[in-house]
Design an enzyme around this catalytic site. Structure first.
Site, PDB file in Angstrom:
ATOM      1  N   HIS A  82     -35.879  70.663  58.153  1.00 27.79           N
ATOM      2  CA  HIS A  82     -34.734  71.068  57.333  1.00 27.79           C
ATOM      3  C   HIS A  82     -33.888  72.059  58.133  1.00 27.79           C
ATOM      4  O   HIS A  82     -34.400  73.065  58.627  1.00 27.79           O
ATOM      5  CB  HIS A  82     -35.242  71.724  56.047  1.00 27.79           C
ATOM      6  CG  HIS A  82     -34.168  72.102  55.063  1.00 27.79           C
ATOM      7  ND1 HIS A  82     -32.852  71.746  55.222  1.00 27.79           N
ATOM      8  CD2 HIS A  82     -34.219  72.817  53.904  1.00 27.79           C
ATOM      9  CE1 HIS A  82     -32.146  72.207  54.199  1.00 27.79           C
ATOM     10  NE2 HIS A  82     -32.951  72.872  53.403  1.00 27.79           N
ATOM     11  N   TYR A 131     -31.576  68.039  52.921  1.00 27.80           N
ATOM     12  CA  TYR A 131     -32.925  67.835  53.425  1.00 27.80           C
ATOM     13  C   TYR A 131     -34.000  68.095  52.382  1.00 27.80           C
ATOM     14  O   TYR A 131     -34.951  67.321  52.234  1.00 27.80           O
ATOM     15  CB  TYR A 131     -33.157  68.691  54.672  1.00 27.80           C
ATOM     16  CG  TYR A 131     -32.589  68.074  55.929  1.00 27.80           C
ATOM     17  CD1 TYR A 131     -33.404  67.617  56.944  1.00 27.80           C
ATOM     18  CD2 TYR A 131     -31.218  67.921  56.081  1.00 27.80           C
ATOM     19  CE1 TYR A 131     -32.888  67.037  58.085  1.00 27.80           C
ATOM     20  CE2 TYR A 131     -30.680  67.337  57.208  1.00 27.80           C
ATOM     21  CZ  TYR A 131     -31.520  66.899  58.211  1.00 27.80           C
ATOM     22  OH  TYR A 131     -31.004  66.310  59.334  1.00 27.80           O
ATOM     23  N   ASN A 137     -30.386  65.963  67.974  1.00 25.07           N
ATOM     24  CA  ASN A 137     -30.338  64.612  68.525  1.00 25.07           C
ATOM     25  C   ASN A 137     -30.304  64.675  70.048  1.00 25.07           C
ATOM     26  O   ASN A 137     -30.212  65.750  70.635  1.00 25.07           O
ATOM     27  CB  ASN A 137     -29.089  63.873  68.031  1.00 25.07           C
ATOM     28  CG  ASN A 137     -29.134  63.551  66.554  1.00 25.07           C
ATOM     29  OD1 ASN A 137     -30.196  63.348  65.977  1.00 25.07           O
ATOM     30  ND2 ASN A 137     -27.975  63.525  65.926  1.00 25.07           N
ATOM     31  N   HIS A 147     -34.009  57.901  60.669  1.00 31.48           N
ATOM     32  CA  HIS A 147     -35.076  58.434  61.533  1.00 31.48           C
ATOM     33  C   HIS A 147     -36.469  57.992  61.074  1.00 31.48           C
ATOM     34  O   HIS A 147     -37.452  58.707  61.249  1.00 31.48           O
ATOM     35  CB  HIS A 147     -35.014  59.959  61.618  1.00 31.48           C
ATOM     36  CG  HIS A 147     -33.737  60.481  62.199  1.00 31.48           C
ATOM     37  ND1 HIS A 147     -33.491  60.496  63.552  1.00 31.48           N
ATOM     38  CD2 HIS A 147     -32.617  60.977  61.610  1.00 31.48           C
ATOM     39  CE1 HIS A 147     -32.280  60.988  63.771  1.00 31.48           C
ATOM     40  NE2 HIS A 147     -31.726  61.273  62.616  1.00 31.48           N
TER      41      HIS A 147
END
Length: 666
Positions: free
Chosen positions: A336, A359, A145, A72
């Site tokens: 996160h 994360y 997503n 990303h």
């Protein structure tokens, strides 16, 4: 061949021999007995912190690249706000979901997965859709997503999946795409990826823009109300501007014509006040329904079909402010999955469980230490009070003698908060089971939902998917990889496997292993969206001398319908104070616009104008042709009687032309 080349080949051959028959070990030399599943309490239980192999593998992966995100990296963000429609306290105690009068600030970051920061926007890829809610109880991050399923079931395989997807390490190619050997080798060897790959190869893999893209939380979460009642939930973002995609030819042209196509669209839409909007949706089931379906609700490679579990739309998000500084905000924002507020909790989804570790570890590497939460874009509006001190990039000047809990010197401040007063308390789920590395048997249907998804698409969309598979697998160099990939397709759809096999030059599998489905007409997650004119764009092609009044009339209609537009000609020039030719054929492309209007003064049409219009026609877009221009298209590829081609001198003909975004029957 030179002596140095011979020596290099000898070294490579020796290295290959050394790589044979090697057991996987930890970084400390301990042989690993299993590398497919995390250590869990029972085959459907939570991941255990003592799983040193998983923690080492994930920690190393998280720190592989700095300062870009490992995945990303290519992203763009914007600020906005969220309001819930009604009090949802029946399902959750989360404050921002129970007070319709409240407005909650949000920040959203959209992204591609595979490419670096410098890669194009319009590559075929799954898009990230991450939302940070700045609630009065702390930050809640919905990190999702634009596809509802993921490629793996257990987080321990995430490094493997991304390593296979990323540019291959020996030559760092290709950038920004999955059309290469290692990705398709992973697909063939890891059948759990099948469903997500079908989404990526569909039109969902090349969205038209961020405004017209769905978002999904992917995982199964929990909602918990004040009485301690729990509901399983999946989160959805439904775009109010409609759902649209590019076609593959457009996407490839845009790589060169406008590498920032998606981020520019989002930025300019907000600047003009055409604010993108989404509705937040919940799919919910009760705990006693957990085992009522023919799929495991904790499997992140499965959807909950919307015809079985409807989406309840509970609120609206509007993006209404661009960032002031891309680095300070979009690049430094830290999401996160573990950032939750009271009323939202986790489940034992093994992919989600691993993300809860990953994360924070990643952000420490990227953002210079554990104080990344103090960067302005990451600060909660609710304030931070705890006994954590010092460390790299500490921005606060803490006062007082004590920095521990419990203490008497400072009257035990800061203090803990009971659940009844808003303190976070995890849902008390009963957990039991042996410590095992084992996948639940209920996770092992890899093909049925991929089949359902393909069957839910229109004929044109299915053809796009077949061509997508053909292109991507066809770019592989290894015949073995191509054959194995086609063999996997054969387990989903025989006709698709035959089509792709012929295109990529491998054998059609001998046996038809196609999974059967009794719900071929299910629309699953797909919805039918009305196409709003807002945000669509029109290119008006100027041939010869068109009087200013005519152009003003067109501009007025476009503006009244909130259409984006540009007058395109051979040379840029001001026609009046109100209108002008702002784009030329060398600076514009039909791929940037959603439709085209052809105007002419009766002289021969410019060759560049015909090429421009023919490409729009090829991409099935609406085409409006003036009466005069229509008589000059005899030798073009544009058929005036084709669907979506309107011959008219009326400026508002464009409204009728947008009855459909694309005319697939053309």
């Amino acid at each position: 061949m030179t002596e140095s080349n011979n020596k290099k080949l000898e070294q490579l051959e020796e290295q290959k021999k050394n790589n044979d028959n090697q057991a996987i070990t930890t970084n400390h030399g301990v042989k690993v007995s299993e590398d497919e599943n995390s250590l869990t309490a029972g085959d459907r239980g939570p991941t255990l912190l003592e799983d040193f192999h998983f923690r080492e593998k994930m920690m190393h992966f998280d720190h592989e690249r700095i300062p870009e995100r490992v995945v990303h990296a290519r992203g763009f963000g914007a600020h906005g706000e969220f309001k819930v429609y009604e009090d949802m306290s029946e399902y959750t105690q989360a404050d921002f979901l129970t007070h319709p009068e409240k407005t909650t600030p949000v920040f959203v970051r959209f992204s591609t997965v595979q490419g670096s920061k410098g890669s194009p926007d319009t590559v075929r890829d799954i898009r990230g859709f991450a939302t940070k809610f700045y609630t009065d109880e702390g930050n809640f991050d919905l990190v999702g997503n634009n596809a509802p399923v993921f490629f793996i079931q257990d987080a321990i395989k995430f490094p493997d999946f991304v390593h296979a997807l990323k540019p291959e390490p020996h030559n760092e190619m290709p950038q920004g795409g999955s059309a290469h050997d290692t990705f398709w080798d992973f697909f063939a060897q890891n059948p759990e990826s099948t469903h997500a790959v079908f989404w990526a190869m569909s039109d969902r893999g090349i969205p038209k823009n961020y405004r017209q893209m769905e978002g999904f939380g992917v995982h199964t979460f929990r909602l918990v109300n004040k009485e301690g009642q729990s509901y399983f939930v999946k989160f959805h973002w439904k775009p109010l501007h409609g759902l649209e995609s590019l076609v593959w030819d457009e996407a490839q042209i845009l790589h060169g014509k406008d590498v920032d196509f998606h981020r520019k669209d989002l930025y300019e839409s907000i600047e003009k006040g055409d604010y993108p909007e989404w509705e937040l949706g919940f799919q919910m089931i009760t705990p006693d329904q957990e085992f009522d379906f023919d799929f495991d609700i904790l499997d992140p490679t499965k959807i909950w079909p919307e015809d079985q579990i409807p989406v309840k739309r509970v609120g609206k998000m509007t993006l209404n402010r661009n960032v002031d500084n891309v680095f300070a905000e979009t690049e430094q924002v830290a999401f996160h999955t573990g950032h939750v507020v009271p009323g939202i909790d986790f489940t034992n989804d093994p992919l989600l469980q691993g993300r809860l570790f990953s994360y924070t570890d990643t952000q420490i590497s990227r953002l210079g230490g554990p104080n990344f939460n103090q960067i302005p874009i990451n600060r909660p509006v609710s304030g931070v009070h705890n006994n954590q001190r010092d460390a790299m990039h500490q921005m606060s000047i803490h006062q007082g003698q004590t920095s521990y809990h419990k203490n008497g010197l400072n009257n035990n401040e800061p203090h803990t908060t009971p659940k009844e007063e808003g303190g976070y308390e995890h849902y008390q789920e009963k957990v039991e089971g042996h410590k095992v590395r084992q996948r639940s048997e209920s996770f092992k249907d890899y093909y049925s939902q991929a089949k359902l998804y393909k069957n839910s698409l229109t004929e044109a969309e299915q053809q796009h998917m077949a061509d997508g598979f053909s292109f991507e697998i066809g770019k592989c160099k290894s015949v073995m990889v191509k054959q194995n990939a086609v063999n996997q397709l054969n387990k989903v759809d025989r006709q698709l496997a035959e089509y792709v096999a012929q295109n990529v030059g491998v054998d059609v599998p001998e046996n038809n292993e196609e999974v059967q489905s009794d719900a071929s007409d299910s629309q699953l997650t797909l919805e039918k969206f009305d196409i709003p004119l807002l945000g669509h764009s029109v290119a008006v092609l100027i041939n010869g001398d068109i009087d200013a009044k005519t152009l003003k009339d067109y501009a007025e209609v476009f503006s009244n319908n909130r259409l984006n537009f540009a007058f395109v000609g051979q040379h840029a020039k001001d026609l009046t104070e109100e209108v002008g030719i702002t784009e030329t054929y060398s600076t514009a492309s039909s791929t940037i616009f959603d439709s085209v209007v052809i105007l002419s003064d009766g002289n021969e049409l410019l060759e560049e104008a015909i090429d421009f219009a023919e490409l729009s026609y090829k991409h099935k877009k609406p085409v409006v042709v003036s009466e005069v221009a229509s008589k000059l298209l005899n030798h073009s590829k544009i058929q005036l009687d084709a669907p979506g081609v309107i011959v008219s001198d009326k400026p508002d003909a464009i409204v009728d032309a947008f009855e459909r975004f694309r005319y697939w029957s053309r």
